[in-house]
Design an enzyme around this catalytic site. Structure first.
Site: not given
Ligand code: RTP
Ligand code: MG
Length: 138
Positions: A10, A50, A58, A103, A113, A116, A127
């Site tokens: 990222k 996304y 968010f 991370r 973070n 991805h 993706e």
């Molecule tokens: P990613 O998709 O980026 O691999 O991350 P992830 O599966 O661990 O998390 P996901 O639930 O898919 O959320 C995508 C990205 O959104 C941001 N996020 N911000 N502010 C918040 O509460 C919040 N929650 C999620 C994070 O950057 C996350 O990687």
């Molecule tokens: Mg995710």
């Protein structure tokens, strides 16, 4: 069985100069880098990528961030790649990420973070197709 997953280094990690260190962690963990490139995406392209998060509070922040600078999208391959990459990445919120995870080492906050990783086979396929053409995946 060998499986492919999709990952992005990222913008925060690229800005801080952590891209090569993160790639080293990925290779050390046994992943083959099938394809990789460096590019910047528009907010609209980040929104498309996304789309499953479109209703989340968010979403604006996330897509603004993902279009804020260069990223390294890549396709990775190994046995159990999807689950193993998620394990190597650590929890979404780096404050909760286990010691030794990407991370934990490189991410500053839940929003910024570092990396991805796809969360399932169908999202991995979507993706990979979002960023790579078939001829780039041989
Ligand atoms: P990613 O998709 O980026 O691999 O991350 P992830 O599966 O661990 O998390 P996901 O639930 O898919 O959320 C995508 C990205 O959104 C941001 N996020 N911000 N502010 C918040 O509460 C919040 N929650 C999620 C994070 O950057 C996350 O990687
Ligand atoms: Mg995710």
């Amino acid at each position: 069985m060998s499986q492919r997953t999709f990952s992005i280094i990222k913008p925060d990690a690229v800005r801080k100069g952590h891209a090569a260190a993160i790639l080293a962690e990925i290779e050390k963990a046994g992943f083959k880098i099938v394809s990789i490139k460096r590019l910047s995406i528009s907010k609209a392209q980040a929104e498309g990528f996304y789309h499953v998060h479109a209703a989340r509070p968010f979403f604006g922040e996330l897509t603004e961030f993902m279009s804020s600078g260069p990223i390294f999208p890549m396709v990775l391959e190994k046995d159990n790649a999807i689950a193993d990459l998620r394990k190597l990445m650590g929890a979404t919120n780096p404050a909760q990420a286990e010691e030794g995870t990407i991370r934990k080492k490189f991410a500053a906050s839940i929003g910024e973070n570092a990396i991805h990783g796809s969360d399932a086979e169908d999202t991995a396929a979507f993706e990979i197709g979002y960023f790579f053409a078939g001829y780039e995946l041989k």
